[in-house]
Scaffold this motif. Sequence first.
Motif, short mmCIF file in Angstrom:
data_model
loop_
_atom_site.label_atom_id
_atom_site.label_comp_id
_atom_site.label_asym_id
_atom_site.label_seq_id
_atom_site.Cartn_x
_atom_site.Cartn_y
_atom_site.Cartn_z
N ARG A 108 5.91 -5.94 13.40
CA ARG A 108 5.13 -7.18 13.26
C ARG A 108 3.65 -6.87 13.01
N ARG A 109 3.17 -5.76 13.60
CA ARG A 109 1.78 -5.37 13.37
C ARG A 109 1.58 -4.81 11.97
N ARG A 110 2.59 -4.10 11.46
CA ARG A 110 2.43 -3.37 10.20
C ARG A 110 2.79 -4.19 8.96
N ARG A 151 0.85 -1.19 0.00
CA ARG A 151 0.00 0.00 0.00
C ARG A 151 0.89 1.24 0.00
N VAL A 152 0.31 2.38 -0.33
CA VAL A 152 1.05 3.64 -0.41
C VAL A 152 1.66 3.98 0.95
N GLY A 153 2.96 4.28 0.96
CA GLY A 153 3.62 4.75 2.17
C GLY A 153 4.04 3.66 3.14
N SER A 154 3.92 2.38 2.75
CA SER A 154 4.20 1.30 3.71
C SER A 154 5.67 1.28 4.12
N LEU A 155 6.58 1.54 3.18
CA LEU A 155 8.00 1.56 3.55
C LEU A 155 8.29 2.74 4.47
N ALA A 156 7.68 3.89 4.19
CA ALA A 156 7.87 5.06 5.06
C ALA A 156 7.36 4.76 6.46
N GLU A 157 6.24 4.04 6.56
CA GLU A 157 5.70 3.67 7.87
C GLU A 157 6.68 2.78 8.62
N LEU A 158 7.28 1.83 7.90
CA LEU A 158 8.25 0.92 8.51
C LEU A 158 9.43 1.70 9.09
N LEU A 159 9.99 2.60 8.28
CA LEU A 159 11.14 3.38 8.72
C LEU A 159 10.76 4.35 9.84
N ASN A 160 9.53 4.84 9.80
CA ASN A 160 9.08 5.76 10.83
C ASN A 160 9.03 5.10 12.20
N ASP A 184 19.59 -3.45 8.80
CA ASP A 184 20.48 -3.53 9.96
C ASP A 184 20.26 -2.27 10.77
N ILE A 185 20.11 -2.43 12.08
CA ILE A 185 19.90 -1.29 12.96
C ILE A 185 20.89 -1.34 14.10
N ALA A 186 21.18 -0.18 14.67
CA ALA A 186 22.08 -0.09 15.81
C ALA A 186 21.29 -0.39 17.08
N GLY A 187 21.70 -1.45 17.80
CA GLY A 187 21.01 -1.82 19.02
C GLY A 187 20.81 -3.32 19.10
N HIS A 188 20.28 -3.77 20.23
CA HIS A 188 20.09 -5.20 20.51
C HIS A 188 18.62 -5.47 20.79
N ILE A 189 18.13 -6.63 20.38
CA ILE A 189 16.73 -6.97 20.56
C ILE A 189 16.33 -6.95 22.03
N ALA A 190 17.29 -7.12 22.94
CA ALA A 190 16.98 -7.09 24.36
C ALA A 190 16.68 -5.68 24.86
N GLU A 191 17.06 -4.65 24.11
CA GLU A 191 16.75 -3.27 24.49
C GLU A 191 15.27 -3.00 24.22
N GLN A 192 14.65 -2.26 25.11
CA GLN A 192 13.21 -2.05 24.97
C GLN A 192 12.85 -1.27 23.73
N ARG A 193 13.66 -0.30 23.36
CA ARG A 193 13.32 0.50 22.17
C ARG A 193 13.36 -0.38 20.92
N VAL A 194 14.30 -1.32 20.87
CA VAL A 194 14.40 -2.22 19.72
C VAL A 194 13.26 -3.24 19.74
N GLY A 195 13.00 -3.82 20.90
CA GLY A 195 11.90 -4.77 21.01
C GLY A 195 10.57 -4.12 20.68
N ASP A 196 10.37 -2.88 21.15
CA ASP A 196 9.13 -2.17 20.87
C ASP A 196 8.97 -1.92 19.37
N ALA A 197 10.09 -1.60 18.70
CA ALA A 197 10.04 -1.39 17.25
C ALA A 197 9.70 -2.69 16.52
N PHE A 198 10.27 -3.81 16.97
CA PHE A 198 9.96 -5.09 16.34
C PHE A 198 8.48 -5.42 16.47
N ALA A 199 7.92 -5.16 17.65
CA ALA A 199 6.49 -5.43 17.84
C ALA A 199 5.65 -4.58 16.89
N ALA A 200 6.05 -3.32 16.71
CA ALA A 200 5.31 -2.44 15.80
C ALA A 200 5.44 -2.91 14.36
#
Length: 307
Positions: A260-262, A204-213, A242-258
Amino acid sequence: MGVFRTAYFGPQGTFTEQATRILVDTDDAAELVPMDTVPQALDAVRAGAVQRACVPVENSVEGAVPATLDGLADGQPLVALAEAVLPVRFSVLTRPGCTKPRTVASHPHALAQVREWLATELPEAELIAASSTAAAAVAVRDGQYDAAVTAPVAAEHYPLSLFAENVADVADARTRFLLVSQPGELPAPTGADRTSLAAVAADRVGSLAELLNELMLRGINLTRIESRPTKGRLGEYRFFLDIAGHIAEQRVGDAFAALRRRCADVRFLGSYPRADRLPADVPETASDADFDAAAEWLAAVRRGELA
């Protein structure tokens, strides 16, 4: 205890072998197993024939290695445990007694990285693509070609003469390698980590931008992005990040959850120490302590303890 086996993209004498020797403790209880292709190395891990595999993932001159990206995205999941980054400087090996090579073989990526040198030093030589730099050395040994552009370690394995060394058109060229295994206990966070993932953005339109956002909102630095077709439907692409950070960090885990929804699909490819040991730049308000404080505040609001 049995022998610990690690596959690598071979044959013997490749840059991948050099990277494997950096990433693996090559003591008496370790065995390095060369494989003809990247998919074979990855599938050997999936089948349990080896415990780990070392494969190239990207080059600073030629870009991503498609076989590795596709191999990690498809099939049983594998995760990266570590990375190594090697400077790419080649040796040119010839048959003993050959002083003017007429045919020069190597992997296409290697030939591309020494094209200017070849044009200057061996302008009349025919350039021939091989499946790997080491396969080119084997072909020279067997008399098929006069010279091979190889990793320096190839000189240790094949009875060839050194024609030139430290050859590279780009002085700072680098190749990054990953050591992968079946999923299990992850490397502990070090503060200087990288996390890799593959995501299929919704059509859909803007899906990559949403991912990066989702990454931007959590103060996560994107260090690499590549796209590859999913092979399932024309126009559908999988993005490797590739992103800077570890999946154990909350900011990274929170992004992964988001994500997964999108996203239509998300695959975790590992969290591991960065080879350059550069710590992640975590903005204010994005640390684990900030996430904990916000969660406690929200819990209090939901309990009716705050106005």
